[in-house]
Design an enzyme around this catalytic site. Sequence first.
Site, mmCIF file in Angstrom:
data_model
loop_
_atom_site.group_PDB
_atom_site.id
_atom_site.type_symbol
_atom_site.label_atom_id
_atom_site.label_comp_id
_atom_site.label_asym_id
_atom_site.label_seq_id
_atom_site.Cartn_x
_atom_site.Cartn_y
_atom_site.Cartn_z
ATOM 1 N N TYR A 152 0.856 -1.189 0.000
ATOM 2 C CA TYR A 152 0.000 0.000 0.000
ATOM 3 C C TYR A 152 0.889 1.234 0.000
ATOM 4 C CZ TYR A 152 -3.304 3.561 1.698
ATOM 5 O OH TYR A 152 -4.079 4.691 1.848
ATOM 6 N N ASP A 247 9.274 2.861 -0.217
ATOM 7 C CA ASP A 247 8.246 3.567 0.539
ATOM 8 C C ASP A 247 8.389 3.148 1.994
ATOM 9 O OD1 ASP A 247 6.060 4.681 1.695
ATOM 10 O OD2 ASP A 247 4.569 3.736 0.377
ATOM 11 N N LYS A 275 4.296 9.154 8.746
ATOM 12 C CA LYS A 275 3.969 8.609 10.073
ATOM 13 C C LYS A 275 4.918 9.093 11.187
ATOM 14 C CE LYS A 275 0.918 5.177 8.284
ATOM 15 N NZ LYS A 275 1.022 4.467 7.029
HETATM 16 C C1 LIG Z 1 0.415 5.009 5.646
HETATM 17 C C2 LIG Z 1 1.165 4.746 4.418
HETATM 18 C C3 LIG Z 1 1.095 5.601 3.299
HETATM 19 C C4 LIG Z 1 0.126 6.759 3.241
HETATM 20 O O1 LIG Z 1 0.414 7.733 4.186
HETATM 21 P P1 LIG Z 1 -0.756 8.746 4.605
HETATM 22 O O2 LIG Z 1 -0.072 9.679 5.574
HETATM 23 O O3 LIG Z 1 -1.833 7.928 5.203
HETATM 24 O O4 LIG Z 1 -1.182 9.448 3.377
HETATM 25 C C5 LIG Z 1 1.903 5.357 2.229
HETATM 26 N N1 LIG Z 1 2.761 4.304 2.224
HETATM 27 C C6 LIG Z 1 2.858 3.472 3.255
HETATM 28 C C7 LIG Z 1 3.847 2.356 3.204
HETATM 29 C C8 LIG Z 1 2.063 3.642 4.375
HETATM 30 O O5 LIG Z 1 2.141 2.784 5.394
#
Ligand SMILES: *Cc1c(COP(=O)(O)O)cnc(C)c1O
Length: 440
Positions: A152, A247, A275
Amino acid sequence: MNTGSKPDISREKSAELYEKAKNYFPGGVNSPVRAFKSVYGTPLFIQKGDGCFVWDADGNQFIDFCGSWGPLILGHNNAKVREKVTEVMQSGMSFGAPTALENELAELIIKNNKFVEKIRFTSSGTEAVMSAIRLARGYTGKDKIIKFEGCYHGHTDSLLVKAGSGLVTFGETSSAGVPKSFAQETIVIPLNDTEAIKAAFEQFKGEVAAVIIEGIPANNGLLMQDPEYIKSLEQICKENNALLIFDEVITGFRIGFEGAAAYYGVKPDIVTYGKIIGGGLPVGMYGASAEIMGHISPDGGVYQAGTLSGNPVAMAAGIAQLTELLRSGFYKELNNKATEFAESIQRFATARNYKLKVFHVGSIFWMAFTDKDKIQSAEDIDPASMEKFKLMHRELLNRGIYLGPSGYEVGFVSAAHTKIELEKAKRAIFDSLDVVFRNK
Ligand SMILES: *Cc1c(COP(=O)(O)O)cnc(C)c1O
């Protein structure tokens, strides 16, 4: 001794608030998973958090393993973060002009991270990823992106795409509203499959701008990859003049200050964070070598901007939180504590022959109702196993333990979880598992 299924806690106030919220927001929420669609009961409305605890509107107290989905590595309401934010707020909350606080947070990151030379702050993980993709396309002059089923990356259009049929295919949109033509630019392949990535590069020779992968996939269960596989991605990207994007929105500053890249010893071309970086306030970031970042506007031709990017209050929270993480021994202590926690749940389940595997890395854990020793791709997860999670989730809430409301979500141990609370949580998990497996 196990006392069997517990009576449900009161959710009267939460239920009332939820009814009201449904008038205002689709599904009553501002982010879908919060709606408790995959577990029992109405969503809990949280009133306050402190340390490893949260309290809901009905006054129920929980030991929290969701941690706002990852950002709160120091726990709730951390004094250092709160004080820094409060101090900075006294001088105004947004200017849309540079502040010294941006330099300060950037310095903390860049000086302690060998994977980025220049960075750009955004206000969410989604934005960071979206910008990283644009940068990769702008830098390489190519359009196609390879992503993995089970990873994701936020809700950016070109990544809301799932695998079609066949080993290497264009994706199919996984959300209404995403144009087919966008999905055509995204190739979706299974994780941990060397043949699939080779085939993808073969089939789309010269067209691939980047491969994007979660440092350690942790949004669809915890899908631990073989280190050789991750290293092979670095190689195959090089051979094809494609960029490797890690990511690390979850794994960055979580499994170590330098995240999954350091864990694997792999050098991604672009890294995204989110995060934890914002200490509980909205911050994202992408970074790369100075040369690649030179393509971002105003230096280069890849446009990217944000009214609230580098917001001083958010920067303050990030500075306070990352400063704590850089203390010597921080990760060792946290990771040891989390490892002990995960392993003792596993020992309990194994001793009772329960079909449960606790996968974990650093302070991330995932309880999977399976007897497989490895779960490395999305298709390794049996959707039927989620029924057991659902039962466990209810039993845990009734015993004062809060997990994210979906069996596909991982849990997080924070620095604020003390030995005493982790012991309590273990007992509650053991008793809940007894109920789940007796109910089969
Ligand atoms: C949470 C998450 C996102 C999205 O971040 P948001 O701050 O919710 O937009 C993208 N990539 C990964 C791996 C994530 O865990």
